[in-house]
Structure formats: structure tokens, C-alpha cells
Design a protein around this motif. Structure first.
Motif, short mmCIF file in Angstrom:
data_model
loop_
_atom_site.label_atom_id
_atom_site.label_comp_id
_atom_site.label_asym_id
_atom_site.label_seq_id
_atom_site.Cartn_x
_atom_site.Cartn_y
_atom_site.Cartn_z
N UNK A 138 11.84 41.17 -17.04
CA UNK A 138 10.58 40.66 -17.57
C UNK A 138 9.60 41.78 -17.90
N UNK A 139 9.66 42.88 -17.14
CA UNK A 139 8.80 44.02 -17.45
C UNK A 139 9.09 44.56 -18.84
N UNK A 140 10.37 44.71 -19.14
CA UNK A 140 10.77 45.21 -20.46
C UNK A 140 10.33 44.25 -21.56
N UNK A 141 10.61 42.96 -21.38
CA UNK A 141 10.31 42.00 -22.44
C UNK A 141 8.80 41.76 -22.57
N UNK A 142 8.06 41.91 -21.48
CA UNK A 142 6.60 41.77 -21.57
C UNK A 142 6.01 42.86 -22.45
N UNK A 143 6.44 44.09 -22.25
CA UNK A 143 5.94 45.20 -23.08
C UNK A 143 6.32 45.00 -24.54
N UNK A 144 7.54 44.56 -24.76
CA UNK A 144 7.98 44.34 -26.14
C UNK A 144 7.19 43.20 -26.78
N UNK A 145 6.94 42.15 -26.01
CA UNK A 145 6.24 41.01 -26.58
C UNK A 145 4.80 41.37 -26.94
N UNK A 146 4.15 42.17 -26.11
CA UNK A 146 2.79 42.60 -26.42
C UNK A 146 2.75 43.37 -27.74
N UNK A 147 3.74 44.23 -27.94
CA UNK A 147 3.82 44.96 -29.21
C UNK A 147 4.14 44.02 -30.36
N UNK A 188 10.70 33.70 -37.03
CA UNK A 188 11.02 34.01 -35.63
C UNK A 188 11.35 35.48 -35.47
N UNK A 189 10.69 36.12 -34.52
CA UNK A 189 10.92 37.52 -34.20
C UNK A 189 11.71 37.62 -32.90
N UNK A 190 12.74 38.45 -32.87
CA UNK A 190 13.50 38.69 -31.65
C UNK A 190 12.91 39.84 -30.87
N UNK A 191 12.91 39.70 -29.54
CA UNK A 191 12.45 40.77 -28.66
C UNK A 191 13.58 41.72 -28.28
N UNK A 192 14.74 41.54 -28.89
CA UNK A 192 15.88 42.44 -28.61
C UNK A 192 15.79 43.69 -29.49
N UNK A 193 14.62 44.30 -29.45
CA UNK A 193 14.31 45.47 -30.27
C UNK A 193 13.55 46.45 -29.40
N UNK A 194 13.94 47.71 -29.42
CA UNK A 194 13.30 48.69 -28.57
C UNK A 194 11.84 48.91 -28.97
N UNK A 195 11.03 49.32 -27.98
CA UNK A 195 9.60 49.46 -28.21
C UNK A 195 9.29 50.40 -29.38
N UNK A 196 10.02 51.51 -29.45
CA UNK A 196 9.72 52.46 -30.53
C UNK A 196 9.98 51.87 -31.91
N UNK A 251 15.12 47.56 -39.75
CA UNK A 251 14.86 47.17 -38.35
C UNK A 251 15.19 45.69 -38.25
N UNK A 252 16.18 45.37 -37.42
CA UNK A 252 16.65 43.99 -37.31
C UNK A 252 15.93 43.27 -36.18
N UNK A 253 15.03 42.36 -36.55
CA UNK A 253 14.31 41.54 -35.59
C UNK A 253 14.74 40.08 -35.71
N UNK A 254 15.92 39.85 -36.27
CA UNK A 254 16.31 38.51 -36.61
C UNK A 254 17.14 37.78 -35.58
N UNK A 255 17.94 38.51 -34.80
CA UNK A 255 18.93 37.84 -33.96
C UNK A 255 18.73 38.21 -32.49
N UNK A 256 18.96 37.25 -31.61
CA UNK A 256 18.72 37.44 -30.19
C UNK A 256 19.92 37.98 -29.45
N UNK A 257 20.35 39.18 -29.82
CA UNK A 257 21.47 39.81 -29.13
C UNK A 257 20.93 40.91 -28.24
N UNK A 258 20.90 40.71 -26.91
CA UNK A 258 20.27 41.69 -26.02
C UNK A 258 20.80 43.10 -26.24
N UNK A 259 19.88 44.05 -26.37
CA UNK A 259 20.25 45.45 -26.58
C UNK A 259 20.29 46.21 -25.27
#
Length: 380
Positions: free
Chosen positions: A292-301, A363-371, A33-41
Motif C-alpha cells: 500500500x505504501x508503494x501504491x499510495x505514492x503512485x496514486x498521489x502522482x 482508466x489509469x493503471x498504478x502498475x507504473x513506476x513513480x519516475x 508509457x503504458x498506463x493501460x493495463x493492470x499487470x503488477x510490475x
């Protein structure tokens, strides 16, 4: 054949080498699981994609384009800055579209730095600032940022240094990688510092619209255009990282200097991409709210995952990353993330790639799906 001496001053970009290692593990069948780079998915809006599709059959779409971009693109950038930042710029003289803001870092450095000139580089900060400074024969001078000072430079301390050779100062607010923001008063302090010391200030500003309730441009400060350029990008705000669309804004004299370099480096941005960029810049508030809705949910997780590791973080930071401080007694950042990579199959960026002051942080990237974030949590 012997390579140019300038290559001795830089290393291959960290993510270029590390991601080869990560891809090698994936090739072995590891469920990384790649949480390293900020490439929007996420994808650009349907309107942007439709505009690109429709534009490729227009007359002249496949010819060379203007070095300065389509007039309508510059007008769209000017309108965007007026609506979002209350900044007024002349689309004919104060804006230069770029093939990504990373290109702008090189062009600005080539336009304003001679051999032996110095550039002030944030530590921690985007590593390309220092690399490009060295590549053009100038000298990167790091200035310290710390959590204690809200990741804002101590300008009084900087003023005690010999700044006679300094031509450029790189800043980025919202700050990458920490997500710290700067107040209007702090931005004014930066502008005043640059004016007093005859330094060209460059603010790299691609994160203003990700989890940020108060988007700000340094060009909104009175008199900033006299000594300031601002870089911006569609990569993060509109999920267009691979499209390579950026911009630099400032006064006509500074923009023309950058254009002299750019016009000798490329032959204009593809017409369809410019048309898509115009459509993106004209997006309504619903686009930003949905993002922001998408990234808020991801950030909470992601906060839950970071809690699992015993790290601390600033809940009010903006942008698409979670900058986290390692718990006391942890191994160095790079060792810490390697242990997680090989024991849990999760890749996280070590803070040290952004400078020595990034030691002790990851540093954790939020460009990762919730699942995927949920799966990472379960691995702990």
C-alpha cells in the motif's frame, strides 16, 4: 476450414489488439508509457521466490498434480479467508484452486449455463464475463451501473425484469474498473436478491488488498454460501499475475460442479507454483503495508496527472486503477486516449472497453513506476 459459430459472438480481447498497436509504436522508437493495463510490475516477496526455487527439487515436483490442488494450498486459502475476512470454509470441500480466476469464469459458466440461459453482466465491468457467456451459448444481459448510484446495481429496477431465464449474476466488489466498494448491507442485498430469484451470484474479488482499509468477502454474509461463489486471485495482492494462481470458494455442491469441468480441462497446477502460493498466503501484515505504501505514492502522482487532463475522480476508490471522468466537451473516450497516445506517447485505457456506461471515462493503471508517472506529468 470454417471456424465455429461461437466465434461470431465475440471479438478479440481489446488489450490483445491495442497492445499490438502500442508495441508497434515502441518498435518504431516511440517512448511509450503504458498506463493501460493492470499487470503488477513489482516482484513477489523474497520468501515466495525462495519457496518456488527450493520446491523444484522436491520429490514428485514435476509429476501431474491433483486437480484440486495440494491439501496444504487449500488449507492456506482457508486460513487466509478466516484471518482476513472472518469467513470459515472447509478446505476439503469448499475451495478449488484455479490457474488464475479468469479460468474460473469459463469453468463456472460451463458448469451452470445451458444454451439460451441468461447471465447478468455489469456495465461497466470486466469484459470477459460477457465474452465467456456468449462462448458457452448463453445470453449476456447487461445491468447498468452508474456513478450516481455508487456503481452499485439498482436491484429494485432489476426485479421488474423477466429473470426467469437468468442463472448467473456477475458482480465484482471492489469493482473493476471503477474501484467502488460495496457495504455489508449492499452485499446482503445482493445475496437476498440472488436467493429470491434463484440465481447463482458470483463475486469476483481480486482487489480487496490494494489500497483498501476494509477487505470484505461476500461469503461473510450469513447464508451467502447457499447461492454464492467467490473468485479470488494472487495476481494483484501478491504480484503474481504471471503465475496464474486463483481460487473459487463456495459450498461443496457448487464447487464439485466446477471441478467436473476443470478436471476435464487441465492436469493440475505446477507443484512449485502451489508451494509459492502457500508462502504468499502466509505473508504477514508488513507485506500488505509495504504494498500500500508503494501504491499510495503512485496514486498521489497519478492524481496530479489526471488533474492535468482536467478529469475528475473518486479519491476513496480502491484497487490499482484511477477511474476518471472526462471533462465536459471532451471527445469520445477512445478518441481521447488515441490523441494522447499519438501526441504524448502515453497509453491510457478507454472506459468503453468495459461497457457502454464506460463512455466518458478513462482508466489509469498504478502498475507504473513513480519516475514514469513523473515523466508523464512533464509531457503535459
Amino acid at each position: 476450414m470454417i471456424t465455429a459459430d461461437r466465434l461470431n459472438s465475440v471479438k478479440e480481447y481489446y488489450f490483445s489488439t491495442k497492445l499490438r498497436e502500442v508495441r508497434g509504436l515502441i518498435a518504431q522508437g516511440r517512448p511509450i508509457i503504458n498506463m493501460g493495463i493492470g499487470s503488477p510490475d513489482l516482484a513477489p516477496s523474497p520468501q515466495v521466490l525462495e519457496t518456488l526455487r527450493d520446491s523444484i527439487i522436491e520429490a514428485g515436483a514435476h509429476q501431474y498434480q491433483s486437480y484440486q490442488g495440494l491439501p496444504k494450498l487449500r488449507e492456506a486459502i482457508a486460513d487466509f479467508y478466516h484471518q482476513k475476512f472472518d469467513v470459515n470454509v472447509d478446505p476439503n470441500t469448499d475451495i478449488l484452486p484455479l490457474m488464475g480466476s479468469k479460468e474460473g469464469i469459463m469453468h463456472i459458466s460451463m458448469a451452470f449455463l445451458n444454451n439460451g440461459d441468461e447471465a447478468l453482466i455489469p456495465n461497466p465491468g470486466y469484459p470477459t464475463y460477457a465474452a465467456v457467456t456468449s462462448l458457452v451459448g448463453a445470453v449476456p444481459i447487461q445491468y447498468n451501473l452508474s456513478e450516481k448510484n455508487g456503481w452499485f446495481p439498482d436491484l429494485d429496477e432489476l426485479a421488474t425484469k423477466d429473470l426467469s431465464k437468468v442463472k448467473l449474476m456477475w458482480v465484482s466488489y471492489p469493482h473493476m474498473p471503477t474501484g467502488a466498494t460495496a457495504t455489508v448491507e449492499q452485499l446482503k442485498m445482493l445475496v437476498d436478491f440472488a436467493k429470491k430469484n434463484q440465481i447463482l451470484l458470483v463475486n469476483d474479488n481480486p482487489y480487496s488488498f490494494v489500497l483498501s482499509s476494509n477487505p470484505t468477502s461476500i461469503l461473510s454474509i450469513d447464508g451467502a454460501k447457499e447461492c454464492t461463489l467467490e473468485l479470488n486471485s494472487l495476481s494483484k495482492t501478491f504480484n503474481m499475475a504471471g503465475w496464474r494462481v486463483g481460487m473459487v470458494l463456495g459450498n461443496a455442491e457448487h464447487i464439485n460442479a466446477v471441478l467436473k469441468v476443470k478436471s476435464n480441462m487441465d492436469s493440475g497446477m505446477f507443484y512449485g507454483i502451489q508451494k509459492g502460493a502457500i508462502a504468499a498466503l502466509q505473508s504477514g501484515p508488513e507485506w500488505f503495508e509495504a504494498l500500500d505504501t508503494v501504491y499510495t505514492k503512485r496514486r498521489e502522482l497519478m492524481f496530479r496527472l489526471v488533474d492535468k487532463l482536467g478529469c475528475s475522480y473518486d479519491e476513496n476508490a480502491v484497487g490499482m486503477f484511477v477511474w476518471s471522468k472526462l471533462p465536459a466537451g471532451s471527445p469520445p473516450s477512445e478518441q481521447f486516449i488515441d490523441e494522447i497516445l499519438y501526441s504524448r506517447d502515453i497509453f491510457i485505457a478507454p472506459g468503453t472497453i468495459f461497457g457502454s456506461n464506460g463512455e466518458g471515462y478513462i482508466r489509469f493503471s498504478l502498475c507504473v513506476k513513480e519516475e514514469k508517472i513523473k515523466e508523464a506529468i512533464q509531457r503535459f
